[in-house]
Design an enzyme around this catalytic site. Structure first.
Site, PDB file in Angstrom:
ATOM      1  CB  ALA A  52      13.592 -45.123 -46.023  1.00  0.00           C
ATOM      2  CB  ALA A  53      10.911 -39.883 -46.104  1.00  0.00           C
ATOM      3  N   GLY A  54       9.210 -41.960 -47.757  1.00  0.00           N
ATOM      4  CA  GLY A  54       7.958 -42.398 -48.356  1.00  0.00           C
ATOM      5  C   GLY A  54       7.572 -43.799 -47.915  1.00  0.00           C
ATOM      6  CG  ASP A  55      10.182 -46.933 -48.774  1.00  0.00           C
ATOM      7  OD1 ASP A  55       9.405 -46.876 -49.740  1.00  0.00           O
ATOM      8  OD2 ASP A  55      11.411 -47.054 -48.892  1.00  0.00           O
TER       9      ASP A  55
END
Length: 301
Positions: free
Chosen positions: A242-245
């Site tokens: 979820a870092a990219g999200d």
């Protein structure tokens, strides 16, 4: 600021392991967690926690997992009028994370695959009110393309996170304000491992701005006339899920706040970095005060 997120809603089944398994290998997990996930849901929650009014358009099943997902989204204060509950299985993902925070993810789309263009068009009024529309590719590509066209008809800016990579109609690129692949996705989309050349190819297709996320190396930005490289923040990363999200959500929020791309990229970098310090997707997404505290304490922006 108002943001519409059109995308996937999953339940994540996260397994912590010492090392990622090799082909044919069976290993034991040392920790297990069930949480809300899906790129769309992650981005919607992240934007909400950062202070935006968020409208989520997506689909869940009529099973218990779907009810669980809706409850979790409601707890976050999202506008759920655009959530379609259908007679299918809610999407889910199995995530394996090693000691370095690297992961493998296998997704079963379930109800996400039935998020139709008609359902998106039914909620066209949401697009008229929004500052940004954020999309990913865990839903049918025709639905993504329809939403992008609808956004441009309403003069709403589009951020497209092309994950997982799918073939996109050539005409759609010119309607995208900002595209945000990671290095792997950029290579798949353009056939080159050179970040600058890959970004140039996307600009030539009509995209206005390209942001390539580089994990622990930060991010690269270009609009064809300007290039910016932002280093990542230093954190103890335990889970990159979820870092990219959260980066994408933060980019939209920051562009609404700052109107300055360099400040927006730095803000998004902080949000993405902080996300890696906790296990899971939803539970790891930082709140506005956490981000502001980090920026203040580290004199970052």
């Amino acid at each position: 600021m108002k943001i519409v997120v059109v995308g996937s809603i999953n339940l994540d089944f996260t397994l912590q392991v010492d090392k990622l398994p090799k082909k044919g290998e069976t290993i034991l997990a040392k920790n297990y967690k069930i949480s809300l996930g899906g790129k769309g849901a992650n981005q919607a929650i992240a934007a909400k926690r950062l202070g935006a009014d968020v409208f989520m358009i997506g689909a869940v099943g009529s099973d218990d997992k779907g009810k669980y997902a809706l409850n979790k989204l409601e707890e976050e204060g999202l506008n759920l009028s655009g959530i379609y509950q259908i007679d299918d299985i809610t999407g889910n993902a199995v995530i394996t994370i090693d000691n370095q925070g690297f992961n493998t993810i296998v997704v079963y789309p379930g109800a996400n695959e039935k998020l139709s263009t008609q359902w998106v068009e039914k909620h066209s009024a949401l697009f008229k009110e929004a500052d940004f529309v954020i999309l990913q590719l865990e839903i049918p590509i025709e639905t993504v393309e329809s939403a992008i066209r609808l956004a441009k008809e309403n003069n709403t800016k589009v951020i497209l996170n092309p994950a997982p990579v799918k073939d996109i109609s050539e005409e759609i690129y010119k309607y995208v304000d900002c595209i945000t692949p990671n290095e792997t996705e950029l290579f798949k989309m353009t056939g080159t491992g050179d970040i600058q050349q890959g970004a140039k190819k996307l600009l030539e297709k009509g995209v206005r701005e390209v942001v390539v996320t580089l994990g622990e190396k930060g991010c690269y930005y270009t609009n064809g006339s300007e290039e910016i490289i932002i280093d990542s923040i230093k954190v103890n990363a335990i889970d990159t899920t979820a870092a990219g999200d959260s980066f994408n959500a933060a980019l939209a929020v920051a562009l609404c706040k700052f109107k300055d791309i360099k400040r927006a990229l730095k803000y998004a970098n902080v949000v993405g970095g902080l996300t890696t310090t906790k296990l899971g997707a939803k539970d790891a997404l930082p709140f506005k005060n956490e981000v502001e505290d980090y920026i203040k304490n580290n004199n970052y922006i």
